[in-house]
Design a protein around this motif. Structure first.
Motif, mmCIF file in Angstrom:
data_model
loop_
_atom_site.group_PDB
_atom_site.id
_atom_site.type_symbol
_atom_site.label_atom_id
_atom_site.label_comp_id
_atom_site.label_asym_id
_atom_site.label_seq_id
_atom_site.Cartn_x
_atom_site.Cartn_y
_atom_site.Cartn_z
ATOM 1 N N ARG A 1 0.839 -1.208 0.000
ATOM 2 C CA ARG A 1 0.000 0.000 0.000
ATOM 3 C C ARG A 1 0.875 1.259 0.000
ATOM 4 O O ARG A 1 0.585 2.233 -0.694
ATOM 5 C CB ARG A 1 -0.954 -0.002 1.187
ATOM 6 N N GLN B 1 2.233 1.855 -3.375
ATOM 7 C CA GLN B 1 1.191 2.425 -4.228
ATOM 8 C C GLN B 1 0.985 3.911 -3.932
ATOM 9 O O GLN B 1 0.874 4.727 -4.850
ATOM 10 C CB GLN B 1 -0.119 1.653 -4.046
ATOM 11 N N GLN B 2 0.956 4.265 -2.646
ATOM 12 C CA GLN B 2 0.778 5.673 -2.258
ATOM 13 C C GLN B 2 1.918 6.542 -2.778
ATOM 14 O O GLN B 2 1.711 7.698 -3.141
ATOM 15 C CB GLN B 2 0.689 5.803 -0.740
ATOM 16 N N GLY C 1 3.570 5.966 -5.489
ATOM 17 C CA GLY C 1 3.689 5.839 -6.933
ATOM 18 C C GLY C 1 4.821 4.915 -7.360
ATOM 19 O O GLY C 1 5.343 5.032 -8.470
ATOM 20 N N ASN D 1 4.498 1.596 -7.557
ATOM 21 C CA ASN D 1 3.980 0.356 -8.141
ATOM 22 C C ASN D 1 4.174 0.408 -9.649
ATOM 23 O O ASN D 1 4.151 1.484 -10.243
ATOM 24 C CB ASN D 1 2.513 0.144 -7.769
ATOM 25 N N THR E 1 2.364 -1.724 -11.657
ATOM 26 C CA THR E 1 1.099 -2.180 -12.205
ATOM 27 C C THR E 1 0.026 -1.929 -11.152
ATOM 28 O O THR E 1 0.335 -1.662 -9.990
ATOM 29 C CB THR E 1 1.160 -3.681 -12.586
ATOM 30 N N VAL E 2 -1.211 -2.038 -11.542
ATOM 31 C CA VAL E 2 -2.313 -1.919 -10.589
ATOM 32 C C VAL E 2 -2.557 -3.299 -9.981
ATOM 33 O O VAL E 2 -2.645 -4.293 -10.703
ATOM 34 C CB VAL E 2 -3.592 -1.398 -11.291
ATOM 35 N N PHE E 3 -2.605 -3.364 -8.659
ATOM 36 C CA PHE E 3 -2.832 -4.656 -7.998
ATOM 37 C C PHE E 3 -3.487 -4.432 -6.647
ATOM 38 O O PHE E 3 -3.424 -3.333 -6.075
ATOM 39 C CB PHE E 3 -1.518 -5.437 -7.841
ATOM 40 N N ASP E 4 -4.101 -5.485 -6.136
ATOM 41 C CA ASP E 4 -4.711 -5.462 -4.813
ATOM 42 C C ASP E 4 -3.634 -5.800 -3.783
ATOM 43 O O ASP E 4 -3.040 -6.888 -3.837
ATOM 44 C CB ASP E 4 -5.861 -6.479 -4.759
ATOM 45 N N THR F 1 6.206 -3.778 -7.912
ATOM 46 C CA THR F 1 6.755 -2.498 -7.407
ATOM 47 C C THR F 1 8.146 -2.261 -7.950
ATOM 48 O O THR F 1 8.795 -3.161 -8.487
ATOM 49 C CB THR F 1 6.871 -2.518 -5.861
#
Length: 193
Positions: free
Chosen positions: A135, A138-139, A141, A143, A145-148, A191
């Motif tokens: 997370r 992702q915050q 930037g 990552n 790719t987009v992932f859960d 990531t």
């Protein structure tokens, strides 16, 4: 001799014997003999085989956590997570011994509810730490790719467990370098590392 050094000697002996023989092959008597202490001294610290294995497992987790706490927290979040994850893999003698204890504990956890609860807590914490790292990446930037994050964390925990098992159970198969490469491929697909 101070109590802490006796306890440390018992723990070191327990870890060595559990790594060499597995959980089933370790008795209080053998630990006492190998540590050069009385059976009563070993029983002071652990009253049963389950307690002895739990003590060894707790010590392995403490040692790994200390190494993870000491890693460099510089660079992308994925690189920091990579350094932390590698502490769990049996890629040197120390980590191989620890992984053997972890595997012995995990095997017994299949049939012993108390040990299963401890293992559940550990896996849940590993998942939480990985999910938090994903997370954060992702915050920031970081990552690729987009992932859960939660699903990626479960996959990561399973990957580390699987690599650990393969490295220990088939020394002629997957190499340490191959395991590290697998971790790098996994994290690099999610990531920046």
């Amino acid at each position: 001799m101070p109590a802490s050094s006796v306890r440390d000697r018992i723990l070191d002996t327990l870890l060595r014997l559990a790594a060499e023989r597995g959980a089933e092959g370790v008795t209080v008597r053998e630990v006492a003999s190998a540590a050069a202490v009385s059976i009563g001294t070993v029983q002071y610290y652990c009253h049963s085989k389950e307690q002895m294995l739990t003590m060894a497992f707790d010590e392995v987790n403490r040692r790994i956590a200390a190494r993870v706490d000491a890693i460099e927290y510089d660079g992308p979040v994925g690189a920091v997570l990579r350094r932390a994850l590698l502490e769990f893999l049996p890629i040197d003698d120390v980590r191989r011994r620890e992984a053997a204890v972890y595997l012995a504990f995990s095997t017994r956890a299949v049939v012993e509810p108390t040990l299963a609860a401890i293992r559940h807590d550990l896996i849940t914490e590993q998942h939480r730490l990985c999910a938090d790292a994903f997370r954060l990446a992702q915050q920031r930037g970081q990552n690729v790719t987009v992932f859960d994050a939660d699903q990626a964390a479960w996959t990561t925990v399973a990957l580390i467990d699987g690599l650990l098992l393969n490295l220990l159970s088939d020394p002629r198969g997957l190499s340490a370098a191959g395991a590290i490469e697998a971790v790098d491929r996994h994290l690099g697909a999610l990531t920046q590392i």
